[in-house]
Each structure stands twice: as structure tokens, then as C-alpha cells.
Design an enzyme around this catalytic site. Structure first.
Site, PDB file in Angstrom:
ATOM      1  N   HIS A  85      48.387 -55.553 -58.790  1.00 13.21           N
ATOM      2  CA  HIS A  85      47.936 -54.494 -57.887  1.00 13.21           C
ATOM      3  C   HIS A  85      48.929 -54.366 -56.736  1.00 13.21           C
ATOM      4  O   HIS A  85      48.627 -54.703 -55.588  1.00 13.21           O
ATOM      5  CB  HIS A  85      46.520 -54.800 -57.389  1.00 13.21           C
ATOM      6  CG  HIS A  85      45.839 -53.643 -56.716  1.00 13.21           C
ATOM      7  ND1 HIS A  85      44.502 -53.367 -56.860  1.00 13.21           N
ATOM      8  CD2 HIS A  85      46.316 -52.693 -55.880  1.00 13.21           C
ATOM      9  CE1 HIS A  85      44.186 -52.306 -56.148  1.00 13.21           C
ATOM     10  NE2 HIS A  85      45.281 -51.881 -55.538  1.00 13.21           N
ATOM     11  N   ASN A 129      47.407 -51.810 -61.926  1.00 10.64           N
ATOM     12  CA  ASN A 129      46.559 -50.899 -61.170  1.00 10.64           C
ATOM     13  C   ASN A 129      47.375 -49.698 -60.695  1.00 10.64           C
ATOM     14  O   ASN A 129      48.398 -49.853 -60.029  1.00 10.64           O
ATOM     15  CB  ASN A 129      45.968 -51.610 -59.946  1.00 10.64           C
ATOM     16  CG  ASN A 129      45.127 -50.675 -59.106  1.00 10.64           C
ATOM     17  OD1 ASN A 129      43.978 -50.408 -59.422  1.00 10.64           O
ATOM     18  ND2 ASN A 129      45.713 -50.133 -58.031  1.00 10.64           N
ATOM     19  N   GLU A 130      46.910 -48.514 -61.055  1.00  9.34           N
ATOM     20  CA  GLU A 130      47.508 -47.251 -60.602  1.00  9.34           C
ATOM     21  C   GLU A 130      49.035 -47.263 -60.652  1.00  9.34           C
ATOM     22  O   GLU A 130      49.707 -47.077 -59.625  1.00  9.34           O
ATOM     23  CB  GLU A 130      47.030 -46.910 -59.194  1.00  9.34           C
ATOM     24  CG  GLU A 130      45.552 -46.584 -59.118  1.00  9.34           C
ATOM     25  CD  GLU A 130      45.118 -46.030 -57.776  1.00  9.34           C
ATOM     26  OE1 GLU A 130      45.969 -45.874 -56.869  1.00  9.34           O
ATOM     27  OE2 GLU A 130      43.921 -45.739 -57.616  1.00  9.34           O
ATOM     28  N   TYR A 274      39.225 -40.098 -56.614  1.00 11.10           N
ATOM     29  CA  TYR A 274      38.786 -39.994 -55.222  1.00 11.10           C
ATOM     30  C   TYR A 274      38.582 -38.552 -54.757  1.00 11.10           C
ATOM     31  O   TYR A 274      37.708 -38.295 -53.939  1.00 11.10           O
ATOM     32  CB  TYR A 274      39.799 -40.679 -54.296  1.00 11.10           C
ATOM     33  CG  TYR A 274      39.772 -42.187 -54.384  1.00 11.10           C
ATOM     34  CD1 TYR A 274      38.913 -42.937 -53.592  1.00 11.10           C
ATOM     35  CD2 TYR A 274      40.597 -42.860 -55.287  1.00 11.10           C
ATOM     36  CE1 TYR A 274      38.871 -44.317 -53.686  1.00 11.10           C
ATOM     37  CE2 TYR A 274      40.558 -44.250 -55.383  1.00 11.10           C
ATOM     38  CZ  TYR A 274      39.695 -44.976 -54.579  1.00 11.10           C
ATOM     39  OH  TYR A 274      39.643 -46.344 -54.687  1.00 11.10           O
ATOM     40  N   GLU A 341      37.673 -47.363 -60.064  1.00 13.88           N
ATOM     41  CA  GLU A 341      37.614 -47.157 -58.607  1.00 13.88           C
ATOM     42  C   GLU A 341      37.070 -45.766 -58.317  1.00 13.88           C
ATOM     43  O   GLU A 341      37.408 -44.797 -59.002  1.00 13.88           O
ATOM     44  CB  GLU A 341      38.992 -47.268 -57.939  1.00 13.88           C
ATOM     45  CG  GLU A 341      39.520 -48.669 -57.753  1.00 13.88           C
ATOM     46  CD  GLU A 341      40.820 -48.685 -56.963  1.00 13.88           C
ATOM     47  OE1 GLU A 341      41.056 -47.751 -56.169  1.00 13.88           O
ATOM     48  OE2 GLU A 341      41.603 -49.634 -57.156  1.00 13.88           O
ATOM     49  N   TRP A 385      35.039 -48.576 -54.977  1.00 11.30           N
ATOM     50  CA  TRP A 385      36.038 -49.203 -54.111  1.00 11.30           C
ATOM     51  C   TRP A 385      35.527 -49.053 -52.691  1.00 11.30           C
ATOM     52  O   TRP A 385      35.393 -47.951 -52.206  1.00 11.30           O
ATOM     53  CB  TRP A 385      37.400 -48.518 -54.262  1.00 11.30           C
ATOM     54  CG  TRP A 385      38.445 -49.160 -53.419  1.00 11.30           C
ATOM     55  CD1 TRP A 385      38.809 -48.831 -52.148  1.00 11.30           C
ATOM     56  CD2 TRP A 385      39.244 -50.297 -53.779  1.00 11.30           C
ATOM     57  NE1 TRP A 385      39.781 -49.664 -51.687  1.00 11.30           N
ATOM     58  CE2 TRP A 385      40.069 -50.582 -52.666  1.00 11.30           C
ATOM     59  CE3 TRP A 385      39.331 -51.108 -54.915  1.00 11.30           C
ATOM     60  CZ2 TRP A 385      40.979 -51.631 -52.669  1.00 11.30           C
ATOM     61  CZ3 TRP A 385      40.238 -52.140 -54.908  1.00 11.30           C
ATOM     62  CH2 TRP A 385      41.052 -52.403 -53.804  1.00 11.30           C
ATOM     63  N   GLU A 392      44.264 -51.443 -46.305  1.00 16.75           N
ATOM     64  CA  GLU A 392      44.498 -50.270 -47.157  1.00 16.75           C
ATOM     65  C   GLU A 392      45.953 -49.784 -47.049  1.00 16.75           C
ATOM     66  O   GLU A 392      46.237 -48.673 -46.624  1.00 16.75           O
ATOM     67  CB  GLU A 392      43.522 -49.152 -46.774  1.00 16.75           C
ATOM     68  CG  GLU A 392      42.089 -49.406 -47.177  1.00 16.75           C
ATOM     69  CD  GLU A 392      41.866 -49.307 -48.682  1.00 16.75           C
ATOM     70  OE1 GLU A 392      42.713 -48.711 -49.382  1.00 16.75           O
ATOM     71  OE2 GLU A 392      40.844 -49.837 -49.155  1.00 16.75           O
ATOM     72  N   TRP A 393      46.872 -50.669 -47.446  1.00 19.38           N
ATOM     73  CA  TRP A 393      48.283 -50.341 -47.519  1.00 19.38           C
ATOM     74  C   TRP A 393      48.780 -49.718 -46.222  1.00 19.38           C
ATOM     75  O   TRP A 393      48.638 -50.296 -45.161  1.00 19.38           O
ATOM     76  CB  TRP A 393      48.553 -49.463 -48.749  1.00 19.38           C
ATOM     77  CG  TRP A 393      48.019 -50.079 -50.014  1.00 19.38           C
ATOM     78  CD1 TRP A 393      47.092 -49.548 -50.870  1.00 19.38           C
ATOM     79  CD2 TRP A 393      48.326 -51.383 -50.555  1.00 19.38           C
ATOM     80  NE1 TRP A 393      46.819 -50.412 -51.903  1.00 19.38           N
ATOM     81  CE2 TRP A 393      47.554 -51.542 -51.739  1.00 19.38           C
ATOM     82  CE3 TRP A 393      49.173 -52.428 -50.160  1.00 19.38           C
ATOM     83  CZ2 TRP A 393      47.607 -52.689 -52.519  1.00 19.38           C
ATOM     84  CZ3 TRP A 393      49.226 -53.580 -50.946  1.00 19.38           C
ATOM     85  CH2 TRP A 393      48.450 -53.692 -52.104  1.00 19.38           C
TER      86      TRP A 393
END
Length: 437
Positions: A85, A129-130, A274, A341, A385, A392-393
Site C-alpha cells: 500500500h 492497493n490502487e 469515492y 474501500e 475506509w 492520509e498521504w
């Protein structure tokens, strides 16, 4: 995160974040309080293999994850484990990271190590992940780590390697572990839903299809259909590359052997939704090196849509998830789908009585019901999520996605349930929402 320069909101770092390494018992209490059937978490590659290879194995990392897995199973919770991730061991990044083809074999060795170490108990695996998000934000525009800005080529190059790495790891599981462990392996793809800006415009309808090809099908079509990229992307990028003076297309090509390896290398379709955007046709007459310009499109939100928090990229469009699920069903031969998510951020400080977020989640769950019962989508799993407010990055701690509030100013990092946690627990208990749609 330690480079400063506002790469991360407020120059915040993830050195401690939720503190789950030392506070796992508190996390487990939250999981039990919700009544979760599944818990998705990721392994930190460098916590297990500090230099990225099995030349040095950190037993403390193995012990930590063994404890999580064993505790989950002891409490009747099924672990879903993500191998990667976004946190590549620095040693591997220094050697070129996802930009180099050598990463394929290195990732496969890491995956095999994890399958062999934890696969006797873990039956649901996500390799990456993504990967589409990482390719774009990590290596194309440099917003996420490792912060590399390589417009026009970075995302395609790293996507190419991530697809091959995933497929190689899937085949390793299939050949060496599946018969004994009987698990399933896939990758988790981020995707918005895309609507034409003008529903009656053929040009905008085609633009929306091209954005879906770039956002989702770039990864999904090779893996779930035929081992190769969408034809519209191949032709668009080749034409634009020629126009810009490149000798070859900036989108790499798979060999026939690679196509055979990639095709069918997933046991379920994991997607992360999202929000939704509108798309319109916008010709790239200037030859700009931007991925969306490769496909002659522009995307934007409908101004009437509510934004989740000021400045957020997430607009409240619950109906988009149903349309996305129907698209996956129709495009990818009605696969088993896991939503790995879906969530809604609040600003900091976030109110414990998060009625706006719960309304989004409630409407989303209603849309899932419609997708299952009206559209006959084969949806088997839904994960919010996230369990906790977390790092968060580039947004740091300013964007709160957790069902449980974490006070990052308090060294004890207490977990306190939001209203949405208590409402969600009722949904889990009832396996749905009671009352009219």
C-alpha cells in the site's frame, strides 16, 4: 514526509500516526465493537524485509502481523491482507522502484515470502492497493511518495511494471500455494464513475468512455479480459506520442508471453470508489503531456454536488457507486466484486456527531442494495475506509476518514467512536439498513 516544503499538509509525518503497532489491542476492541465480519489491513514491506529482500528478515515484523491475524481469527473476523500500500522499501526505490522492470521479480519474491509466512491463515489477498493511483500520484505528478514528477511517461511505465508484478505474484500463488492454502488473490483498483457532461452529446459520451478506459480499464482489461490495454488508449496515446515527436508510443507494449501471463490473473474484482466526475471532449491541440489530454478529455464535478469537506476532491455522489458496479458487471463478465474501500472524509476537527457522513454512507448502502437486487451485481463484500482516522498521504491528518476518532494531539491516541460507527454497527448486525429505500 520529512522533506518539508509542504509536500504534506502542515509538514506532518507518519512516524507514529495511529500508533497501531503498540495499540493493536485498542484497534481490536473497535473491530469487535463494530461486529466486523472482515478486517482489511496492509503489511509494511519494509517492516518485514527492511531492504526489500529476504536477505534480512525482521522477526519482530512477522510476530506483529501473526498476532493481528491470530487475534482476528480468534474473534471470528476474516483477515483480508494487502501486500503493498504505497510504502516501498527505500533500498528498492533507490534502485529505481516501480520504474524498473527488475521490481517484478523482487515483488514476486516478497509476495511468496508473505504467502508462505501467513497464508496458512490468510485466505484473501490483495497484491497492490490502487496501483493506478500510485502510478499517477507517485510517479507522474509527484504528489505522493516517492514524489517523482515525470509527466506523460511516469504513470504508463510504472503501471506496466505493476501489472506484471501483480500477475507474477498471482501465478506464484496459483502454482505453489493455492492447492494447500485454498485462498484467493486479486489487486484493488481505484475508480471514480464518469458521466458525460452533456448526456445528449456523442462527443461527451465517448469522452466519458475514454476516461473510464484510463481510470479503470488500463489495469482491469489486461488482468480480467485479454492481457492487453484498451484499444482506444493504445491508439490515442500512440497518435499523441507521434504528434509530440516521440519515436514510439509512451504507453509500453506487452509481449505475447506477458499477455498470456497477465490474462485471468485475479480471483475476484476488488474496487475502491469515492466519487464521480463529469467528462467532456477537449481536443489536445497543444500536445500537452498530461494523461487526460492524451485522451482529449477534461473532467470536473457538477457544481450542484455537495463537497465532503472544504477543498476535498470527494463530492457526495452515492449513486455513482451503483453505476460503477453495473459497468464492472457488464464489462468484465459479471465477476465476484469486493468493494475494498469506500468512505467520506471530515475536516479537522471532526464532529463526533458526523451526521453528514452517516447520510452519505446510508445512501451508499442503499445504492449497493439496488445494485445487488435490481442490477444483479455479484457484490460479496463491502469495506469502509477506514477503521480509524489516520495519516492520509499528502493531506496528513487534516482529512478524517475513520469510523473512530483518533486524537493525534494526545500521546495516548485514544479511539472514540463517531456516530457513524454506531450506526454502521447496526447495519452489520442486521446485514443491511432497516426501513424503506
Amino acid at each position: 514526509t520529512h522533506q518539508g516544503g509542504d509536500r504534506v499538509f502542515g509538514n506532518q509525518t507518519a512516524d507514529v500516526a495511529c500508533g497501531s503497532y503498540t495499540l493493536w489491542e485498542e484497534d481490536l476492541k473497535c473491530i469487535k465493537q463494530l461486529g466486523l465480519t472482515h478486517y482489511r489491513f496492509s503489511l509494511s514491506w519494509s517492516r518485514l524485509l527492511p531492504d526489500g529482500t529476504t536477505g534480512f528478515i525482521n522477526q519482530k515484523g512477522i510476530d506483529y502481523y501473526n498476532n493481528i491475524i491470530d487475534d482476528l481469527l480468534a474473534n471470528g473476523v476474516i483477515p483480508m491482507v494487502t501486500l503493498y500500500h504505497f510504502d516501498l522499501p527505500q533500498h528498492l526505490e533507490d534502485q529505481g522502484g516501480w520504474k524498473t522492470g527488475a521490481i517484478v521479480e523482487v515483488f514476486d519474491a516478497y509476495a511468496q515470502f508473505c504467502f508462505g509466512t501467513f497464508g496458512d491463515r490468510v485466505k484473501l489477498w490483495i497484491t497492490i492497493n490502487e496501483p493506478n493511483t500510485l502510478a499517477m500520484l507517485g510517479y507522474e505528478n509527484g504528489i505522493y511518495a516517492p514524489g517523482i514528477s515525470n509527466p506523460g511517461t511516469g504513470a504508463y511505465q510504472t503501471a506496466h511494471n505493476m501489472i506484471k508484478a501483480h500477475a507474477k505474484a498471482w501465478h506464484s500463488y496459483d502454482s505453489f500455494f493455492r492447492k494447500k492454502q485454498n485462498g484467493q488473490v486479486s489487486l484493488a483498483l481505484f475508480s471514480p464513475w464518469i458521466e458525460p457532461a452533456n448526456p445528449t452529446s456523442i462527443a461527451d459520451q465517448d469522452a466519458a468512455k475514454r476516461v473510464m478506459a484510463l481510470a479503470l480499464d488500463l489495469f482491469a482489461k489486461p488482468i480480467f479480459i485479454d492481457g492487453d490495454y484498451p484499444a482506444v488508449l493504445k491508439s490515442q496515446v500512440a497518435a499523441m506520442s507521434k504528434k509530440q515527436g516521440y519515436p514510439l508510443s509512451r504507453l509500453p507494449e506487452f509481449t505475447e508471453e506477458e499477455k498470456r501471463m497477465i490474462k485471468g490473473s485475479a480471483d475476484f474484482f476488488a474496487v475502491q470508489y469515492y466519487t464521480t466526475r463529469l467528462a467532456k471532449h477537449q481536443e489536445n491541440s497543444e500536445g500537452e503531456l498530461i494523461l487526460l489530454r492524451d485522451i482529449d478529455t477534461e473532467i470536473f464535478p457538477d457544481p450542484s454536488w455537495q463537497v465532503s469537506q472544504p477543498g476535498s476532491w470527494i463530492y457526495v455522489v452515492p449513486w455513482g457507486i451503483r453505476k460503477l458496479l453495473k459497468y464492472i458487471k457488464d464489462t468484465y463478465n459479471n465477476p465476484v466484486i469486493y468493494i475494498t474501500e469506500n468512505g467520506f472524509p471530515q475536516g479537522d476537527p471532526a464532529p463526533l456527531y458526523d451526521s453528514q457522513r452517516w447520510e452519505y454512507l446510508r445512501q451508499t448502502i442503499q445504492e449497493l442494495y439496488k445494485a445487488i437486487h435490481l442490477d444483479k451485481v455479484n457484490l460479496q463484500l463491502y469495506c469502509i475506509w477506514s477503521l480509524l482516522d489516520n495519516f492520509e498521504w499528502s493531506s496528513g491528518y487534516s482529512s478524517r476518514f475513520g469510523l473512530y476518532q483518533v486524537d493525534f494531539e494526545n500521546p495516548a491516541l485514544p479511539r472514540v467512536p463517531y456516530k457513524s460507527a454506531m450506526e454502521y454497527a447496526k447495519v452489520i448486525q442486521n446485514n443491511g439498513i432497516k426501513g424503506p429505500l
